[in-house]
Scaffold this motif. Structure first.
Motif, PDB file in Angstrom:
ATOM      1  N   LEU A  29       0.827  -1.201   0.000  1.00  0.00           N
ATOM      2  CA  LEU A  29       0.000   0.000   0.000  1.00  0.00           C
ATOM      3  C   LEU A  29       0.868   1.260   0.000  1.00  0.00           C
ATOM      4  O   LEU A  29       0.562   2.231  -0.702  1.00  0.00           O
ATOM      5  CB  LEU A  29      -0.925  -0.013   1.215  1.00  0.00           C
ATOM      6  CG  LEU A  29      -2.334   0.575   1.014  1.00  0.00           C
ATOM      7  CD1 LEU A  29      -3.095  -0.216  -0.030  1.00  0.00           C
ATOM      8  CD2 LEU A  29      -3.104   0.591   2.319  1.00  0.00           C
ATOM      9  N   GLN A  30       1.942   1.253   0.766  1.00  0.00           N
ATOM     10  CA  GLN A  30       2.855   2.406   0.792  1.00  0.00           C
ATOM     11  C   GLN A  30       3.461   2.658  -0.586  1.00  0.00           C
ATOM     12  O   GLN A  30       3.551   3.804  -1.043  1.00  0.00           O
ATOM     13  CB  GLN A  30       3.959   2.169   1.805  1.00  0.00           C
ATOM     14  CG  GLN A  30       3.499   2.146   3.252  1.00  0.00           C
ATOM     15  CD  GLN A  30       4.609   1.713   4.195  1.00  0.00           C
ATOM     16  OE1 GLN A  30       5.793   1.733   3.852  1.00  0.00           O
ATOM     17  NE2 GLN A  30       4.225   1.292   5.397  1.00  0.00           N
ATOM     18  N   ASN A  31       3.843   1.586  -1.260  1.00  0.00           N
ATOM     19  CA  ASN A  31       4.435   1.729  -2.586  1.00  0.00           C
ATOM     20  C   ASN A  31       3.415   2.231  -3.604  1.00  0.00           C
ATOM     21  O   ASN A  31       3.746   3.037  -4.476  1.00  0.00           O
ATOM     22  CB  ASN A  31       5.015   0.387  -3.051  1.00  0.00           C
ATOM     23  CG  ASN A  31       6.225  -0.040  -2.240  1.00  0.00           C
ATOM     24  OD1 ASN A  31       6.981   0.792  -1.772  1.00  0.00           O
ATOM     25  ND2 ASN A  31       6.404  -1.333  -2.059  1.00  0.00           N
ATOM     26  N   LEU A  32       2.179   1.774  -3.498  1.00  0.00           N
ATOM     27  CA  LEU A  32       1.130   2.245  -4.396  1.00  0.00           C
ATOM     28  C   LEU A  32       0.831   3.721  -4.153  1.00  0.00           C
ATOM     29  O   LEU A  32       0.563   4.474  -5.101  1.00  0.00           O
ATOM     30  CB  LEU A  32      -0.142   1.410  -4.206  1.00  0.00           C
ATOM     31  CG  LEU A  32      -0.074  -0.022  -4.730  1.00  0.00           C
ATOM     32  CD1 LEU A  32      -1.274  -0.830  -4.232  1.00  0.00           C
ATOM     33  CD2 LEU A  32      -0.030  -0.042  -6.254  1.00  0.00           C
ATOM     34  N   GLU A  33       0.894   4.137  -2.900  1.00  0.00           N
ATOM     35  CA  GLU A  33       0.670   5.544  -2.572  1.00  0.00           C
ATOM     36  C   GLU A  33       1.733   6.419  -3.230  1.00  0.00           C
ATOM     37  O   GLU A  33       1.438   7.510  -3.722  1.00  0.00           O
ATOM     38  CB  GLU A  33       0.685   5.735  -1.055  1.00  0.00           C
ATOM     39  CG  GLU A  33       0.180   7.090  -0.602  1.00  0.00           C
ATOM     40  CD  GLU A  33      -0.026   7.137   0.904  1.00  0.00           C
ATOM     41  OE1 GLU A  33      -0.925   7.870   1.343  1.00  0.00           O
ATOM     42  OE2 GLU A  33       0.707   6.442   1.630  1.00  0.00           O
ATOM     43  N   ASP A  34       2.972   5.931  -3.266  1.00  0.00           N
ATOM     44  CA  ASP A  34       4.049   6.669  -3.926  1.00  0.00           C
ATOM     45  C   ASP A  34       3.812   6.788  -5.427  1.00  0.00           C
ATOM     46  O   ASP A  34       4.352   7.698  -6.075  1.00  0.00           O
ATOM     47  CB  ASP A  34       5.398   5.985  -3.681  1.00  0.00           C
ATOM     48  CG  ASP A  34       5.857   6.104  -2.231  1.00  0.00           C
ATOM     49  OD1 ASP A  34       5.368   7.015  -1.544  1.00  0.00           O
ATOM     50  OD2 ASP A  34       6.687   5.292  -1.810  1.00  0.00           O
ATOM     51  N   LEU A  35       3.026   5.883  -5.995  1.00  0.00           N
ATOM     52  CA  LEU A  35       2.727   5.918  -7.424  1.00  0.00           C
ATOM     53  C   LEU A  35       1.462   6.720  -7.730  1.00  0.00           C
ATOM     54  O   LEU A  35       0.993   6.728  -8.870  1.00  0.00           O
ATOM     55  CB  LEU A  35       2.576   4.491  -7.966  1.00  0.00           C
ATOM     56  CG  LEU A  35       3.831   3.628  -7.950  1.00  0.00           C
ATOM     57  CD1 LEU A  35       3.535   2.228  -8.477  1.00  0.00           C
ATOM     58  CD2 LEU A  35       4.940   4.277  -8.771  1.00  0.00           C
TER      59      LEU A  35
END
Length: 307
Positions: A29-35
């Motif tokens: 989820l954190q990585n998707l937020e960065d995208l």
């Protein structure tokens, strides 16, 4: 055919992230937020249709949404499949499912490291192995409807980040940015800085009366700071060092690098160097480069009041 493709592109995207507890859903989820995804954690499946209604209202920030669902009971297992099937049949938004898993040995190891209880642990009445096995069996149907299955058993965080970026950064948007900021040590160090460089050893325009009320953005001060041999030597070494370091930071998974340059008041030397550094980095890389002068207005304002 072209009309159908345009219709698909115009729809909002909903990605449901689920899977084994401890497999790494929060990190995903954190990585998707960065995208650029709008991310929600631990949403009950029954609320998915309500969230889709919000997405359909046209809010630009809800064009791409990722929702992580932590399943903590048999009713959640059943309702998630039902809600996903319903939303897909309605064809109102694009609905994808990501299933995150890991081996039993790795999950046990992670729980022992964090000392957290498994959601199906029943307050310690069930062994960790039994809880993991029950959860995996219960998630069989959900896993079968997933578009994406990611096994994090041997993935390091930066490898997981790279995999998520490969799958979901469809527009190839550059997510790494560099922020160059100037500051004055007398006002406190830049707290969020990754790298701090002290330029108080350089000749100070403050002692030139005509330059004192100006800042390093003004050409007169900028030229004064840059004309010295000490400045030229320092700047060449600084730029060379940063060009060596920046790709390494990006490779390690950082999404932002904050470079802080400080002088005494944050008005002259640090401002001039931060200005030049931001311009050169912007020319050298395709990253987003921002410049901010934290204290320049404070010192110039004080000097203008004195004059």
């Amino acid at each position: 055919m072209q009309h159908e493709e345009n219709e698909i592109v115009s729809k909002s995207e909903l990605l449901v992230v689920t899977g084994m507890s401890g497999a790494g859903k929060s990190l995903v989820l954190q990585n998707l937020e960065d995208l650029g995804y709008f991310c929600v954690d631990n949403l009950p499946p029954i609320l998915l249709p309500k969230f889709v209604e919000l997405m359909e209202q046209g809010n630009p920030s809800l064009r791409k949404v990722a929702i992580a669902i932590d399943l903590r009971g048999q009713e959640f297992f059943k309702s998630l499949v039902k809600e996903v099937d319903l939303l897909r049949s309605q064809n109102r938004v694009i609905v994808d499912v990501m299933f995150v898993e890991a081996s039993e040995a790795k999950l046990i190891s992670r729980y022992k490291e964090t000392r957290r209880a498994h959601p199906l642990n029943d307050n310690g009445q069930r062994s960790l192995i039994d809880a993991i096995e029950e959860e995996r069996n219960s998630l069989t149907e959900i896993r079968s409807i997933a578009n994406y299955v990611i096994d994090t058993t041997v993935l390091k965080p930066k490898e997981l980040r790279a995999q998520i970026k490969h799958l979901f950064n469809r527009n190839d948007i550059e997510t790494f940015s560099i922020s160059v900021t100037s500051f004055g040590f007398k006002h406190g160090i830049q707290q969020d800085a990754d790298l701090v460089f002290d330029v108080r050893f350089l000749p100070n325009p403050f002692y030139v009366e005509a330059l004192r009320p100006l800042t390093g953005v003004d050409d007169e001060v900028y030229q004064y700071v840059m004309k010295w041999q000490e400045t030229a030597i320092f700047y060449d070494k600084l730029l060379d060092l940063l060009k060596f370091m920046i790709p390494g930071y990006k490779k390690e998974g950082k999404t932002q690098l904050v470079i802080a340059i400080g002088c005494t008041g944050g008005q002259h030397r640090s401002v001039a160097l931060a200005k030049r550094l931001a311009e050169d980095l912007n020319e050298s890389y395709d990253y987003n480069v921002y410049v901010h002068h934290r204290d320049a207005h404070i010192e110039s304002g004080v000097e203008n009041e004195k004059s």
